[in-house]
Design a protein around this motif. Structure first.
Motif, short mmCIF file in Angstrom:
data_model
loop_
_atom_site.label_atom_id
_atom_site.label_comp_id
_atom_site.label_asym_id
_atom_site.label_seq_id
_atom_site.Cartn_x
_atom_site.Cartn_y
_atom_site.Cartn_z
N LEU A 389 0.90 -1.19 -0.06
CA LEU A 389 0.11 0.02 0.16
C LEU A 389 0.90 1.26 -0.04
O LEU A 389 0.69 2.12 -0.73
N GLY A 392 2.18 2.07 -3.40
CA GLY A 392 1.04 2.02 -4.44
C GLY A 392 0.80 0.88 -5.29
O GLY A 392 0.16 1.18 -6.28
N ARG A 395 -4.64 -0.29 -3.62
CA ARG A 395 -5.38 0.83 -3.08
C ARG A 395 -6.17 0.37 -1.98
O ARG A 395 -6.96 -0.69 -2.20
N GLU A 400 -7.16 5.83 3.80
CA GLU A 400 -6.26 6.58 2.73
C GLU A 400 -4.78 6.66 3.31
O GLU A 400 -4.56 6.49 4.68
N ALA A 409 -3.38 8.33 -3.76
CA ALA A 409 -4.12 8.03 -4.79
C ALA A 409 -4.09 9.08 -5.89
O ALA A 409 -4.59 8.85 -7.06
#
Length: 510
Positions: A389, A392, A395, A400, A409
């Motif tokens: 995560l 990247g 997701r 977040e 993101a």
């Protein structure tokens, strides 16, 4: 969209790759057309000898026609070579461009796609399926074009010599051809199964060869062999059914159509020869053509299998090319350079690889610049998922990841990843020297060095470009105690001015 439309679209899209080789295609087509004309000329020269040179006693005319026939044969041999080489080269160029596009697109896909597809399956798609397409634009294309032109040429000559009988033949031929095409179209289901089993076999072989040492240690060789053998037997059964249907139909057509046409010629033409209404040379032309009239149809029918296989391969290829690439540059991203000046925050993150089988549940933490974060836990607790995560690769479904307050993101992932030095437990080395691996050059996977040496190389590679964020995922698992102690002693230097996230199973490694 129906399957038929999809097939047509795949073929139409494939023709786009041929446009860049249109000169080769034009040259090959010209050679094929002239070659077909030469094949048609042979019986006509024989007719001229029988009907003109022999009755007149024209020895010189006979010798001239014989020499002309010999020259045509030699010229046809040259043209056959040129045409085949040209079309084969075109097929290689086309498949090279397709392979380039497929491999390039694979590198843009998200990590989740590779998690769901075995290596052998991807190799099958980028190699075997592309080779099927090469056959379509070389061997199969040549066969279909040559036989189509030859069949139409024979019909044209027969129509000129004897229109009435030829007309009956022209009416019956499309019916026979459509019947053959419909039968072979029903076989497409078996062709699809063949490709599926082939991909499974390649996937198993690739995985078992990579893990051959584990198979030997745990005495699982027989199990691996049985898995591959099961898929092989399933593919064999499909191929046997397909071959029985295909060659049974082809044999029946070949046995019935040729002799039937010869009988029709005898019934219609021999009385005319006896009555003097038809020359012996014309009769021999029809006999010669009748011997070969259905060869093109059968050849085209045989290549229908290749066409269907190529269409299945095209579908598989374009399925990859139609996949959405990983969105590394979002449409609504935060403008300006990506800087990591303050902190990385995981805010109420939930993540599952499938459905709601949550690997991470409401995970929150903050790492300030220059700090080191230790992530310790049992296998399967989500440590590596957390790393994925942060990089990247995935997701979160909820929550977040924030970089200096900006949602990951919305950032350009390709630029964000340049800030990361990643060292994994399972180290991959690229072909080339030690220096090239540190530089991440593109020229064997380090099979001749130990696991610890690979790990050290991975450290050097991760730090070579002075990253802001260093991520170690069980990075010292493959090194000995002395090497691990040296690495720990060097951590203060390595992590100076950098943020570090260290993942391990046990606290002693931290």
């Amino acid at each position: 969209m129906s399957k038929t439309i999809q097939k047509q679209t795949s073929l139409r899209r494939a023709l786009h790759y041929v446009q860049d080789s249109r000169r080769l295609f034009a040259l090959g087509l010209f050679a094929i057309i002239v070659l077909t004309a030469g094949n048609l000329a042979g019986p006509l020269i024989l007719r001229s000898i029988i009907d003109e040179a022999i009755p007149k006693g024209d020895l010189w005319g006979l010798m001239f026609r014989a020499a002309l026939y010999l020259m045509i044969l030699l010229f046809m041999g040259i043209l056959s070579y040129v045409g085949m080489i040209t079309i084969a080269r075109m097929g290689l160029e086309v498949v090279s461009r397709i392979k380039y596009d497929v491999f390039s697109h694979l590198l843009t896909l998200p990590v989740s796609y590779f998690d769901a597809h075995p290596v052998g399956e991807l190799i099958s798609r980028t190699e075997n399926d592309c080779e099927r397409v090469r056959e379509l634009f070389s061997q199969i294309a040549v066969t279909i074009i040559v036989n189509s032109l030859f069949f139409l040429g024979m019909l044209a000559v027969c129509l000129y010599l004897e229109p009435k009988v030829t007309l009956y033949l022209a009416i019956a031929t499309p019916v026979v051809l459509m019947l053959v095409i419909l039968v072979f179209d029903k076989l497409r289901y078996f062709y699809d199964l063949h490709r599926q089993y082939q991909a499974q076999i390649l996937a198993h072989i690739t995985e078992f060869i990579q893990g051959w040492d584990i198979l030997r240690v745990f005495n699982r060789k027989d199990w691996a062999i049985s898995r591959v053998d099961e898929c092989s037997r399933q593919r064999r059964d499909v191929d046997v059914k397909t071959s029985m249907l295909q060659y049974g139909i082809m044999g029946a057509l070949n046995f019935s159509l040729g002799p039937l046409f010869m009988v029709l010629i005898i019934i219609f033409f021999v009385p005319q020869v006896v009555q003097g209404a038809l020359t012996m040379g014309t009769l021999l032309v029809f006999f010669e053509y009748s011997r070969r009239i259905f060869e093109p149809i059968l050849a085209i029918a045989e290549n229908i299998r290749g066409i269907h296989q190529a269409r299945v391969s095209l579908d598989r290829i374009f399925t990859i090319l139609d996949l959405e690439p990983e969105i590394t540059i979002p449409h609504q991203r935060t403008e300006g350079p990506i800087t990591f000046e303050h902190e990385i925050e995981s805010r109420h993150v939930w993540f599952a690889y499938k459905g709601e089988d949550w690997v991470l549940k409401d995970v929150s933490f903050t790492v300030h610049r220059g700090e080191s974060l230790a992530v310790v836990g049992a296998s399967g607790s989500g440590k590596s998922t957390t790393i994925g995560l942060l990089c990247g690769f995935y997701r979160p479904q909820r929550g977040e990841i924030l970089i200096d307050g900006q949602n990951l993101a919305t950032l350009d992932l390709s630029r964000w990843r340049r800030n990361i030095g990643l060292v994994l437990q399972d180290v991959y080395l690229f072909p080339g020297s030690v220096l090239e691996n540190i530089r991440f050059y593109d020229d064997a996977r380090g099979g001749n060095i130990s696991a610890g040496e690979k790990q050290l190389l991975s450290f050097a590679r991760a730090l070579a470009f002075n990253p802001q964020l260093v991520i170690l995922d069980e990075a010292t698992a493959s090194v000995d105690i002395q090497t691990e102690r040296k690495i720990h002693e060097s951590m203060k230097v390595l992590f100076a001015g950098r943020t570090a996230v260290v993942v391990a199973h046990r606290l002693s490694s931290i």
